[in-house]
Motif scaffolding. Structure first.
Motif, short mmCIF file in Angstrom:
data_model
loop_
_atom_site.label_atom_id
_atom_site.label_comp_id
_atom_site.label_asym_id
_atom_site.label_seq_id
_atom_site.Cartn_x
_atom_site.Cartn_y
_atom_site.Cartn_z
N SER A 1 112.94 -21.10 16.48
CA SER A 1 112.25 -20.11 15.63
C SER A 1 111.25 -20.84 14.76
O SER A 1 111.55 -21.88 14.19
CB SER A 1 113.26 -19.39 14.72
OG SER A 1 114.28 -18.81 15.49
N VAL A 2 110.07 -20.29 14.66
CA VAL A 2 109.02 -20.91 13.85
C VAL A 2 108.44 -19.86 12.91
O VAL A 2 108.12 -18.74 13.33
CB VAL A 2 107.88 -21.48 14.73
CG1 VAL A 2 106.94 -22.34 13.88
CG2 VAL A 2 108.43 -22.26 15.88
N PHE A 3 108.29 -20.23 11.65
CA PHE A 3 107.68 -19.34 10.66
C PHE A 3 106.17 -19.53 10.72
O PHE A 3 105.68 -20.65 10.59
CB PHE A 3 108.21 -19.70 9.28
CG PHE A 3 107.71 -18.81 8.17
CD1 PHE A 3 108.50 -17.78 7.68
CD2 PHE A 3 106.45 -19.02 7.62
CE1 PHE A 3 108.05 -16.97 6.65
CE2 PHE A 3 105.99 -18.20 6.59
CZ PHE A 3 106.80 -17.18 6.11
N VAL A 4 105.43 -18.43 10.92
CA VAL A 4 103.96 -18.56 10.92
C VAL A 4 103.34 -17.48 10.05
O VAL A 4 103.78 -16.34 10.02
CB VAL A 4 103.34 -18.45 12.34
CG1 VAL A 4 103.55 -19.71 13.13
CG2 VAL A 4 103.86 -17.23 13.07
N TYR B 1 103.77 -12.39 7.49
CA TYR B 1 104.20 -13.52 8.30
C TYR B 1 104.91 -13.01 9.54
O TYR B 1 105.24 -11.83 9.65
CB TYR B 1 105.13 -14.43 7.51
CG TYR B 1 106.41 -13.76 7.07
CD1 TYR B 1 106.49 -13.11 5.85
CD2 TYR B 1 107.55 -13.78 7.90
CE1 TYR B 1 107.66 -12.50 5.45
CE2 TYR B 1 108.72 -13.17 7.49
CZ TYR B 1 108.78 -12.53 6.27
OH TYR B 1 109.93 -11.91 5.89
N VAL C 1 107.98 -14.36 12.61
CA VAL C 1 108.86 -15.41 13.08
C VAL C 1 108.72 -15.44 14.60
O VAL C 1 108.98 -14.43 15.28
CB VAL C 1 110.31 -15.19 12.65
CG1 VAL C 1 111.22 -16.24 13.29
CG2 VAL C 1 110.43 -15.23 11.13
N LYS D 1 109.85 -16.63 18.16
CA LYS D 1 111.05 -17.15 18.83
C LYS D 1 110.66 -17.63 20.22
O LYS D 1 109.97 -16.92 20.94
CB LYS D 1 112.12 -16.06 18.90
CG LYS D 1 112.61 -15.65 17.52
CD LYS D 1 113.67 -14.58 17.61
CE LYS D 1 114.16 -14.24 16.20
NZ LYS D 1 115.20 -13.19 16.23
N PHE E 1 105.60 -27.46 9.86
CA PHE E 1 106.09 -26.11 10.08
C PHE E 1 107.54 -25.95 9.65
O PHE E 1 108.32 -26.91 9.69
CB PHE E 1 106.00 -25.74 11.57
CG PHE E 1 104.63 -25.27 11.97
CD1 PHE E 1 104.27 -23.93 11.82
CD2 PHE E 1 103.70 -26.16 12.50
CE1 PHE E 1 103.01 -23.49 12.18
CE2 PHE E 1 102.43 -25.73 12.85
CZ PHE E 1 102.08 -24.39 12.69
N ALA E 2 107.89 -24.74 9.22
CA ALA E 2 109.29 -24.39 9.01
C ALA E 2 109.82 -23.90 10.35
O ALA E 2 109.36 -22.88 10.86
CB ALA E 2 109.43 -23.32 7.94
N ALA F 1 113.46 -23.76 13.13
CA ALA F 1 114.91 -23.87 13.19
C ALA F 1 115.39 -23.67 14.62
O ALA F 1 114.73 -22.99 15.42
CB ALA F 1 115.56 -22.86 12.26
N LYS G 1 118.65 -22.41 17.06
CA LYS G 1 119.80 -21.51 16.94
C LYS G 1 120.33 -21.21 18.34
O LYS G 1 119.52 -20.98 19.26
CB LYS G 1 119.32 -20.23 16.28
CG LYS G 1 120.41 -19.25 15.92
CD LYS G 1 119.79 -18.03 15.27
CE LYS G 1 120.89 -17.07 14.83
NZ LYS G 1 120.32 -15.86 14.24
N GLU H 1 120.73 -12.37 20.67
CA GLU H 1 121.47 -12.95 19.55
C GLU H 1 122.60 -11.99 19.21
O GLU H 1 122.38 -10.79 19.07
CB GLU H 1 120.56 -13.10 18.32
CG GLU H 1 119.47 -14.15 18.50
CD GLU H 1 118.51 -14.17 17.32
OE1 GLU H 1 118.98 -14.00 16.16
OE2 GLU H 1 117.31 -14.34 17.56
#
Lengths: 436, 142
Positions: free
Chosen positions: B6-9, B41, B43, B45, B63-64, B66, B68, B115
């Motif tokens: 997952s990337v925050f943009v 923003y 997210v 995936k 970048f932020a 994560a 999972k 998920e």
């Protein structure tokens, strides 16, 4: 009671007697002010031509405010209330943002100023046995000379080293076993970091107290300085228009800064409406000099923000306490009629670990309503990848802001590194509302 | 089980291709990608050929991001193929939090990615029904 005190008769004076003294001195100040062209005109505009027109302290509110722009417009001597022959010193501001401001002093003016600084020094627990190293600039800047004369009057051994030359400061501290210093908080942090480079450890010093001021700082910064040096640090407040240091100072209890009310009339006003605020509310500090003959100032708008600390200080002094300075009223935003200070928003964001320290406040117009947008960056290390936790985070920040500023802003989350950085003078407020 | 990145943009031009550019520079292949839009923003995936490498590369660039675990389940690409899987979940009252699907071989194979709250338990349940829960390397063999 073993509270250290310089002038108990004044510092513990009953409020009623203190207010009688204030009224006497306020009338005297108006009499002095009427000798200046500036105030003669200003006071005539509000129908005040004689000091006895002030019937009580409440009549203070009839007096006009004085601003920094007024002082600049009066350059160089439009506010001088005595013959130049009677003046013995002047201090001017740097004038980097316009015409400088000038404050003249007679010999009694300087004497009163020194008395106030002596009270501050003793209230913070320093004595004639202390060795005092004055690390602030001497000269036009009022911090150096102000503390210097106050410390001499108390009887401290004064080292008038002035600012800068950190290596020399450190060696003086060690060689003369300095016990008290006066410096800006950021300089003390810098000085601590430089100790190792000079081969000196904190243990080799005998430092026990620091007076810190001349720049706004947080409680965390004070505690950090105290922990690094193993000392107590006391917050000092002053401004050149009110002589300089010696206006308000913390006593040994560190519960706010006692403002010497026999020398300054204190008001806290709403910088938007200019109305006085009830005790405890945050607003702009307004002060009237009560003892300065050469340059009397009536209701001077300091542009500094603070509030009065309620209740009595354990030290027993009757002079009321200011909370630490929160920022400048110039920074105040008016959003749908509500006053908002960027520092309030910053406080909330700093307490939220999931967001970084950079932020931007944007004001927009939607129809007839203002819209406040708070942009903040997510902190990469705490990003979970789950969009729902981001929604919860936005909601949480929004609620925290609403309880702090009484308005619920739109909270936007942004990528790390996309907003202006927190160091230096970054532009943090963007007002997109059309001007009328 | 698979690892989803997952990337925050920020929701503005040029941010999405900043992500894909970093993946290209590291020779990382994208198998699936979705964006959850939240106005200012999004997210992003991703299922990629090397999720650890991709994660590190993105974090290095500020970048932020994560990682999972998610369930990637191979299903038949025919009418009713997905429905049979979802029936199993419904029977056990398993809630799907987020999901997306893609076809790997038209008319033969598709992958359903989702998920759920307890991915391990759901993986065991699905496997017991004869469905294939894919690992990272298996997705790239299909």
């Amino acid at each position: 009671m073993s509270v250290p005190v310089w002038n108990p008769a004044v510092e513990f004076m009953e409020r009623e007697a203190l207010e009688r003294l204030q009224l006497t001195r306020l009338r005297q100040t108006v009499a002095w002010a009427l000798k200046t062209p500036f105030y003669r005109r200003r006071l005539a505009e509000v129908g005040l031509t004689h000091p006895e027109d002030l019937g009580s302290l409440r009549d203070l509110r009839k007096l006009p405010y004085t601003t920094k722009d007024d002082l600049r417009a009066a350059f160089p001597d439009g506010l001088l209330a005595v013959d130049l022959e009677r003046t013995v010193r002047l201090h001017t501001s740097s004038g980097t943002t316009g015409m400088p401001t000038v404050i003249y002093h007679t010999r009694p003016d300087l004497d009163h100023w020194t008395e106030l600084v002596a009270r501050c020094i003793v209230a913070a627990g320093a004595t004639a046995r202390d060795v005092f190293q004055n690390m602030t600039n001497y000269g036009m800047f009022t911090g150096g000379l102000g503390l210097h004369y106050g410390a001499e009057r108390v009887g401290m051994l004064v080292i008038p080293v002035s600012s800068g030359n950190t290596g020399r400061q450190i060696h003086l501290m060690r060689n003369f076993q300095t016990t008290v210093v006066h410096a800006t908080p950021s300089y003390l942090l810098h000085l601590h970091a430089a100790l190792a480079g000079e081969g000196v450890t904190v243990d080799q010093l005998r430092l026990r107290k620091a007076f810190i001021g001349a720049e706004p700082h947080s409680e965390e910064t004070r505690r950090k300085i105290e922990a690094l040096f193993g000392i107590q640090a006391y917050n000092s407040y002053g401004l050149s228009e009110m002589n300089g240091p010696g206006v308000a100072f913390e006593c040994v209890h560190q519960t706010g800064l006692h403002l010497w009310e026999d020398a300054y009339m204190l008001e806290i006003i709403d910088p938007g409406t200019l109305q006085p605020l009830p005790e405890g509310q945050t607003g702009e500090i307004v002060m009237t000099t009560l003892q300065r003959q050469a340059t009397p100032l009536l209701r001077y708008r300091t542009r500094d923000l603070s509030h009065l600390v309620s209740g009595n200080c354990p030290c027993g002094r009757t002079h009321r306490r200011l909370a630490r300075i929160k920022g400048r009223s110039d920074d105040m935003l008016i959003v749908n009629g509500v006053n908002v200070f960027p520092s309030q928003i910053e406080d909330v964001l700093m307490k939220t670990p999931e967001v970084g320290t950079n932020y931007l406040i944007q004001l927009e117009k939607r129809g007839s309503l203002d819209r406040l947008v708070v942009k903040t960056e997510i902190y990469a290390k705490l990003f979970t990848g789950d969009p729902r936790t981001l929604d919860d985070l936005r909601e949480r920040i929004g609620e925290a802001l609403r309880s702090a500023i009484l308005i619920k802003p739109t909270v936007e989350l942004h990528e790390p590194g996309s907003l202006p950085v927190s160091e230096g003078k970054a532009k943090r407020v963007v007002d997109l509302r059309p001007a009328f | 089980m698979m690892e989803q990145l997952s990337v925050f943009v920020d929701n503005r031009p040029g941010r999405l291709n900043a992500v894909t550019g970093i993946l290209r520079d590291h020779q990382i292949d994208i198998r699936a990608m979705t964006i959850a839009d939240h106005r200012a923003y999004g997210v992003v995936k991703l299922l990629v050929s090397d999720s650890r490498l991709a994660h590190r590369a993105l974090v290095d660039q500020g970048f932020a991001a994560a990682l999972k675990p998610v369930l990637a389940i191979a299903i038949e690409d025919r009418p009713g193929g997905l429905h049979e899987l979802l029936e199993v979940l419904a029977e056990r009252a398993i809630n799907v939090l987020d999901a997306y699907g893609f076809v790997v071989a038209p008319g033969q194979r598709a992958v359903w990615c989702m998920e759920v709250d307890d991915p391990d338990a759901v993986a065991r349940l699905i496997a017991a029904r004869g469905l294939e829960v894919l690992a990272d390397h298996e997705l790239y063999r299909l």
